[in-house]
Design an enzyme around this catalytic site. Structure first.
Site, short mmCIF file in Angstrom:
data_model
loop_
_atom_site.label_atom_id
_atom_site.label_comp_id
_atom_site.label_asym_id
_atom_site.label_seq_id
_atom_site.Cartn_x
_atom_site.Cartn_y
_atom_site.Cartn_z
N CYS B 88 0.83 -1.20 0.00
CA CYS B 88 0.00 0.00 0.00
C CYS B 88 0.87 1.26 0.00
O CYS B 88 1.57 1.50 -0.96
CB CYS B 88 -0.98 -0.06 1.17
SG CYS B 88 -2.36 1.08 0.97
N HIS B 205 -3.54 -5.68 1.01
CA HIS B 205 -2.89 -5.92 2.30
C HIS B 205 -2.88 -7.41 2.69
O HIS B 205 -3.77 -7.85 3.42
CB HIS B 205 -3.64 -5.16 3.40
CG HIS B 205 -3.45 -3.68 3.35
ND1 HIS B 205 -2.40 -3.05 3.96
CD2 HIS B 205 -4.17 -2.71 2.74
CE1 HIS B 205 -2.48 -1.74 3.75
NE2 HIS B 205 -3.55 -1.52 3.00
N GLU B 207 -1.01 -8.71 4.86
CA GLU B 207 -0.77 -8.80 6.31
C GLU B 207 -2.06 -8.67 7.11
O GLU B 207 -2.09 -8.97 8.30
CB GLU B 207 0.27 -7.74 6.73
CG GLU B 207 -0.25 -6.33 7.00
CD GLU B 207 -0.60 -5.53 5.76
OE1 GLU B 207 -0.77 -6.10 4.66
OE2 GLU B 207 -0.73 -4.29 5.89
#
Lengths: 82, 233
Positions: B88, B205, B207
Site C-alpha cells: 500500500c 494488504h 498482512e
C-alpha cells in the site's frame, strides 16, 4: 532574492478526474463556456540566487527531484524578482 | 539461524503493527521495527515497508518518505539483492524512491476504497510467490485512495515482457472483469516486482489477511513463501 511559482499538473495524456468533476459542476452552474478544467497544485518558493538563471536552475532541480513526479506530472516554473 | 524481518516505521505509518503481528505472532518470525531515521540494516534479512499515510501523504503519497534517512540504506540493501516487500503506502514509497517503475494516481472514481477484493497470482517466479499456484486467486483487503497504477505504454510492455506483473485485480472466479479493476489501474495491476525480482510492491494488504476470524487467511501464503525461501537461502 527570487520567487519561483511552480504549477504542477497531471500530464495531458492522463485523465484528470478532479478536473472532469469540476468541469461538470461548472456546467451545472450554467457556465457552459468553460470547455476544459485541469486541476493541479501551485507551489511557491523563495530562492536565494544572484541571477534569474540560477534561480530557475534551482527551481528546476527542486521540481525534478521532489516537487513533481514526471512519470505522471508536468511542471511549469515562473520566476519573479523579489 | 532463522531470518530476521525489519518493519520500517515512518511518521504516519499505520499498518506497521499489522505487519508486525502477521510476521511475529502469526508466522512466528523474528521481527523488529526500524525507525525511519535508522540507517543500520545489519542483521536484517527481509524488509517490509508497511502501509499508512507517511508524512500525511503531503505533496504525493510516499514522496517525502522516499527521502527519509533509512531509504538510502534500503536502496543499498536492494542493490545487494536484499528482498523488500512494500504494501500500500509502502508500494507508493518504493515507486517514489525509484525502486519500482510507475506512479500512483487517485482512484479512477476519486473514492477511497476499503473492502475485500480478489487478486490473481500472475507469476510464481519470485521469492514472494513461489509457494502459490500460477492463476491462484487470493481474497485480500484493500484500503487506499491512490492506488490507480499508472505507467507509460513502453514501460508497461517491459513489465509484461519481463513477467514483472505479479498480481492483478480479478473477480472471485479469477476473471479480469472491468468491475474487478475498481481503482482503474493500468492492465489490472495490483502488484509488480523489479527486474531483479527482489522487490515487490502491492496495493492490497496480505498482512491483514492472515487469520480466518478477520475475514480471510489467503494472504498467509505470501509470508509462507517468503519464509520458505529465506530458510533455504
Amino acid at each position: 532574492m527570487y520567487k519561483a511559482t511552480v504549477n504542477v499538473t497531471l500530464r495531458t495524456s492522463i485523465l484528470d478526474p478532479q478536473g472532469k468533476a469540476a468541469h461538470q459542476a461548472l456546467h451545472n452552474l450554467g457556465l457552459k463556456e468553460v470547455n476544459k478544467v485541469r486541476i493541479g497544485k501551485l507551489i511557491e518558493m523563495d530562492i536565494s540566487a544572484d541571477s534569474e538563471e540560477k534561480a530557475r536552475a534551482i527551481a528546476t532541480d527542486a521540481c525534478t527531484r521532489l516537487l513533481a513526479n514526471e512519470v505522471m506530472e508536468d511542471f511549469e516554473i515562473i520566476i519573479h524578482e523579489n | 539461524m532463522s531470518a530476521t524481518f525489519g518493519v520500517i516505521v515512518f511518521p504516519g505509518s499505520n499498518c506497521d503493527h499489522d505487519a508486525y503481528h502477521a510476521l511475529a505472532h502469526v508466522m512466528n518470525a523474528k521481527t523488529k521495527f526500524l525507525w525511519h531515521k535508522d540507517t543500520d540494516l545489519s542483521g536484517i534479512d527481509f524488509l517490509l515497508v508497511p502501509g499508512g499515510f507517511s508524512y500525511g501523504d503531503y505533496l504525493r503519497s510516499g514522496a517525502i518518505a522516499s527521502f527519509s534517512p533509512i531509504m538510502q540504506s534500503v536502496v543499498d540493501f536492494v542493490n545487494k539483492g536484499g528482498p523488500v516487500l512494500g504494501i500500500c503506502n509502502g508500494f507508493q514509497i518504493l515507486l517514489e524512491a525509484g525502486l519500482l517503475p510507475g506512479a500512483m494516481l487517485h482512484n479512477e472514481k476519486l473514492r477511497y476504497v476499503c473492502k475485500q477484493i480478489y487478486l490473481r497470482c500472475e507469476s510464481t517466479d519470485t521469492m514472494f510467490t513461489r509457494a502459490l499456484q500460477h492463476g491462484q486467486v487470493l481474497q485480500v483487503p484493500v484500503a487506499h485512495g491512490e492506488g490507480n497504477y499508472f505507467i507509460g505504454e513502453e514501460n508497461l510492455k517491459r513489465l509484461q515482457d519481463n513477467d514483472q506483473i505479479i498480481f492483478r485485480y480479478c473477480n472471485a472466479e479469477g476473471d479480469l472483469t472491468p468491475e474487478a479493476n475498481f481503482n482503474g489501474s493500468a492492465d489490472h495491476i495490483a502488484g509488480i516486482c523489479n527486474e531483479n525480482r527482489n522487490v515487490l510492491g502491492m496495493m492490497p494488504h496480505p498482512e491483514r489477511a492472515v487469520e480466518k476470524q478477520l475475514g480471510s487467511d489467503d494472504g498467509k501464503i505470501i509470508f509462507e513463501s517468503i519464509l520458505n525461501e529465506l530458510a533455504v537461502a
